[in-house]
Design a protein around this motif. Sequence first.
Motif, PDB file in Angstrom:
ATOM      1  N   LEU A 577      13.644   2.552   2.378  1.00 39.16           N
ATOM      2  CA  LEU A 577      12.838   3.745   2.083  1.00 39.16           C
ATOM      3  C   LEU A 577      12.137   3.620   0.732  1.00 39.16           C
ATOM      4  O   LEU A 577      10.972   3.999   0.577  1.00 39.16           O
ATOM      5  N   GLU A 578      12.869   3.080  -0.229  1.00 42.41           N
ATOM      6  CA  GLU A 578      12.296   2.924  -1.572  1.00 42.41           C
ATOM      7  C   GLU A 578      11.155   1.924  -1.558  1.00 42.41           C
ATOM      8  O   GLU A 578      10.116   2.141  -2.190  1.00 42.41           O
ATOM      9  N   MET A 579      11.320   0.831  -0.820  1.00 40.67           N
ATOM     10  CA  MET A 579      10.262  -0.179  -0.732  1.00 40.67           C
ATOM     11  C   MET A 579       9.020   0.394  -0.040  1.00 40.67           C
ATOM     12  O   MET A 579       7.889   0.135  -0.451  1.00 40.67           O
ATOM     13  N   GLU A 580       9.252   1.190   1.008  1.00 36.02           N
ATOM     14  CA  GLU A 580       8.116   1.811   1.707  1.00 36.02           C
ATOM     15  C   GLU A 580       7.366   2.762   0.773  1.00 36.02           C
ATOM     16  O   GLU A 580       6.128   2.818   0.794  1.00 36.02           O
ATOM     17  N   ALA A 581       8.129   3.497  -0.044  1.00 37.66           N
ATOM     18  CA  ALA A 581       7.504   4.419  -0.993  1.00 37.66           C
ATOM     19  C   ALA A 581       6.716   3.651  -2.056  1.00 37.66           C
ATOM     20  O   ALA A 581       5.614   4.056  -2.444  1.00 37.66           O
ATOM     21  N   ILE A 582       7.278   2.532  -2.514  1.00 42.18           N
ATOM     22  CA  ILE A 582       6.602   1.712  -3.525  1.00 42.18           C
ATOM     23  C   ILE A 582       5.319   1.130  -2.960  1.00 42.18           C
ATOM     24  O   ILE A 582       4.265   1.144  -3.608  1.00 42.18           O
ATOM     25  N   ILE A 583       5.399   0.605  -1.737  1.00 38.07           N
ATOM     26  CA  ILE A 583       4.213   0.008  -1.096  1.00 38.07           C
ATOM     27  C   ILE A 583       3.118   1.056  -0.904  1.00 38.07           C
ATOM     28  O   ILE A 583       1.933   0.794  -1.146  1.00 38.07           O
ATOM     29  N   LYS A 584       3.525   2.267  -0.469  1.00 40.54           N
ATOM     30  CA  LYS A 584       2.536   3.346  -0.291  1.00 40.54           C
ATOM     31  C   LYS A 584       1.897   3.704  -1.625  1.00 40.54           C
ATOM     32  O   LYS A 584       0.678   3.881  -1.720  1.00 40.54           O
ATOM     33  N   LYS A 585       2.729   3.795  -2.664  1.00 41.69           N
ATOM     34  CA  LYS A 585       2.222   4.120  -3.997  1.00 41.69           C
ATOM     35  C   LYS A 585       1.240   3.052  -4.462  1.00 41.69           C
ATOM     36  O   LYS A 585       0.174   3.361  -5.018  1.00 41.69           O
ATOM     37  N   GLN A 586       1.580   1.796  -4.244  1.00 40.13           N
ATOM     38  CA  GLN A 586       0.707   0.694  -4.637  1.00 40.13           C
ATOM     39  C   GLN A 586      -0.615   0.751  -3.885  1.00 40.13           C
ATOM     40  O   GLN A 586      -1.684   0.605  -4.478  1.00 40.13           O
ATOM     41  N   ASN A 587      -0.540   0.964  -2.576  1.00 50.04           N
ATOM     42  CA  ASN A 587      -1.762   1.022  -1.755  1.00 50.04           C
ATOM     43  C   ASN A 587      -2.658   2.189  -2.177  1.00 50.04           C
ATOM     44  O   ASN A 587      -3.887   2.046  -2.246  1.00 50.04           O
ATOM     45  N   ASP A 588      -2.038   3.343  -2.450  1.00 51.02           N
ATOM     46  CA  ASP A 588      -2.806   4.508  -2.892  1.00 51.02           C
ATOM     47  C   ASP A 588      -3.500   4.216  -4.218  1.00 51.02           C
ATOM     48  O   ASP A 588      -4.669   4.581  -4.422  1.00 51.02           O
ATOM     49  N   LEU A 589      -2.764   3.565  -5.119  1.00 47.51           N
ATOM     50  CA  LEU A 589      -3.317   3.250  -6.436  1.00 47.51           C
ATOM     51  C   LEU A 589      -4.477   2.261  -6.313  1.00 47.51           C
ATOM     52  O   LEU A 589      -5.528   2.441  -6.940  1.00 47.51           O
ATOM     53  N   LEU A 590      -4.294   1.253  -5.484  1.00 42.53           N
ATOM     54  CA  LEU A 590      -5.351   0.254  -5.293  1.00 42.53           C
ATOM     55  C   LEU A 590      -6.575   0.876  -4.618  1.00 42.53           C
ATOM     56  O   LEU A 590      -7.709   0.577  -4.990  1.00 42.53           O
TER      57      LEU A 590
END
Length: 628
Positions: A577-590
Motif C-alpha cells: 500500500l505504501e509503495m502504491e501511494a509513493i508511486i501515485k505521489k511520484q506520478n502526480d508530481l511528474l
Amino acid sequence: MDSPMCLINNADGELCVEPEAIDYLMGLKQKVVVVAVVGLYRTGKSYLMNKLAQKRSGFALGATIQSKTKGIWMWCVPHPEKTDHTLVLLDTEGLGDVEKGDSKNDAWIFSLAILLSSTLVYNSLGTIDNDAVEKLQYVNELTEMIKVKSSTDDEEEGEGTQFMQFFPNFVWTVRDFTLQLEIDGREITPDQYLENSLQLKKGTGKKVSDYNVPRECIRNYFPSRKCFVFPSPTTPDNMHRLDSMDNAELSESFREVADTFCRFIFQESRTKTVIGGHTLTGEMLGHLVTTYVETIAKGNVPCLENAVLAMAKIENQAAVDEGLAVYQKGMENVKALFPVDINQLSENQLCSEAQARQAFMKRSFKDKNGEFLKALAEAIGNHNVNLFKQNKDASEKKCNTLLENLSALMDQGMKEGTYATPGGYELYCNHHDNIVAQYRAEPNKGVSAEEVLEQFLKRKSVESNSILQADKQLTEKEKEIQAEKMKTAELEQEKAAFKEQQAEMERKIQNNRISQEKYLKEMEEKMEKEKKQQQQEFYRTLDHRMQEQKDLLEKGHKEKAELMRQDIEEMKKNNQLEMEAIIKKQNDLLDDYKQQAVEQNKKQKDLLDECNRLKHSKAEQQDSCTLL
C-alpha cells in the motif's frame, strides 16, 4: 578531532547539546558511521571506544567506583577502512549510577544512543545470565521513549517491525568472562552463547512472561546481533592503570578478542541512515542530535518521522543554496568574457545548470512535492535573467563605443561642413558605408550587434537625408532613388536586428526545453533511487522477521511463530500500500511538472509568435509605403 568532546551534557538530569560539538558536526560533510557504547557504569566502555579510535587514551577511563563519563561524549576520527567516511564514536554515561539514581534519565541516554548510532555496543560484566538480560531493561521501554511515525492508523501494527527498520546493529561485549564456552559438553561460539541466552521459554504465566519479554524485545528490535567475550586484560592490581599500559602488557587472549572486535566494527558497521535508507553526513547528524535533545528537553517523545522531515527541510534548502552557488560559480568564467554571443552563453548556462542539479540531487532527500527542486530552478531562472541582461548591456556598451569611435571622423566632418558641398552626399555615403563595414568586421560584439547598428543607422538617417537634399550635384530623380535606397537599407537592418532578437529568444526557449527535460529525468531518477533505498530497507527487515519466525518454529514456539507470520503478512500488505501511494505521489508530481513545463513553453512560443506577427505586419506596411 585530537580528543573527545562532550556532545550532550547531562547536568542534574537535564540534557542539552554542547554548541561546540554541534558546530564541529555541522562542518563535517563526510558520511558517518556512528558507533555508540552503552552499559552499566564502571564496566570498561570507554576503553573499547579508545580501542576503536586506535588511541591508548582519550575517553576518560577512571580508576575508582565513581562514574567518569557524564552525558554523551563524541570522538570523530577518520574511518580506518571506508574512504571519505568519518567514524563517530559515542561514549555514553554509565547506566545505573547509584549517585544519580534516575532511571528515567538513564532511559533517555540509552534511547539517544539508539537513535544516533548505526552500531550499538552493549557492555556488561561476567556472563550473559538472566540478571544481565534484565539489566537491559530500557529496551522494554523503547515504545514509550521513541515514536517512529507522528501518527499511525494501527498502533499495534508491527511495533517491532517499525523499530527494526531504524535500529542499529547490536553488539554485546561481555567483559572479564571466565567461563568455558560450552553447552552440554559441546564447544560453542560467542554468537551461539548470546542466542542461547536469548532463547524463549515455553509456557504461560507471569514468571515465563517476565523471563521472555526482555528477550523478545531484544530479538524483535535488534535482528542483527553479535557477541564478543573478553577475558580479563590484566591482573586486578593493574586494572587502575589500564589506559597507560603498553599493549604487550595485556594478556594475549584479551588482545586477540579486542583486535577481532575492532575489525568487526570497522568492516560491518553500516553508514548511518534514517528511515527511507538515506545516508547521513556529520552535518545531518548534528541536526538530528539537536532535534532529539530539544524534543526531550521540552518533555516530548522524539519522533523519527518528524525529526527526519525537519532535517530534510534544512538539508533541502541547503541543497538549493549549494546548487545555486555551483551554478553561479560555473557562470563566472563566461561572465568575465561579456559580451558573448547567445550560443556561448547558452552552452555555459546548460553546463552550469547540469552541475547545479547534480549538487542538489546529491544532497537533497525527501523532497516529496518537488518544491525545493522547483525553488532551485526558479533561483537559477532569476539569475539567468540577470545574466542575460548583463550580457546584453555589455554588448550594447561595447557596440555603442565602437560605433562612436568609428564615426568620430565623420562627426567631425559634419561640424566642419565637409559634406555641405556638391558631391558631398557621395563622400558621406562612402564614409558611412566604411563605418558599417568596419563595425561588421569587428568580432565578439555580443547579442545586440544588429540592434545597436539599427539604432545607429536610424540616428544617422536624419543627417544623411539632410546632406542628400542639400547636394546640388544630384537631380531630384537621383535624390528619390538615393532616399529609397536608404529606406531599403534601414528596413534590411531592422530585419537583421529582429532576426538577431528572434534567434536569442528561440535559443532561450530551446534552453528552457532542454533544462525542463533534464530536470524531469533527474527528478524521476532521484525518486526511483529513494524508492529503491526504501525497498532495500524493507526487504532487509523482512528477511530478519522471516528468520525470526523460522527460529521460533524450530524451537517449538508455534503460537509465537504464527503471530510472527501474521505480522509478516501485514508488513507485506502495508508495504504494498505504501509503495502504491509513493508511486501515485511520484506520478502526480511528474505530471504536474510536465503540465507546468507545457504551459511555460506555450507562453514563450505565443510571445515569439506575437513578435513575429507584429514584425511581419510592420514589414508589410513598410513594403506598401515603398511601392506607393
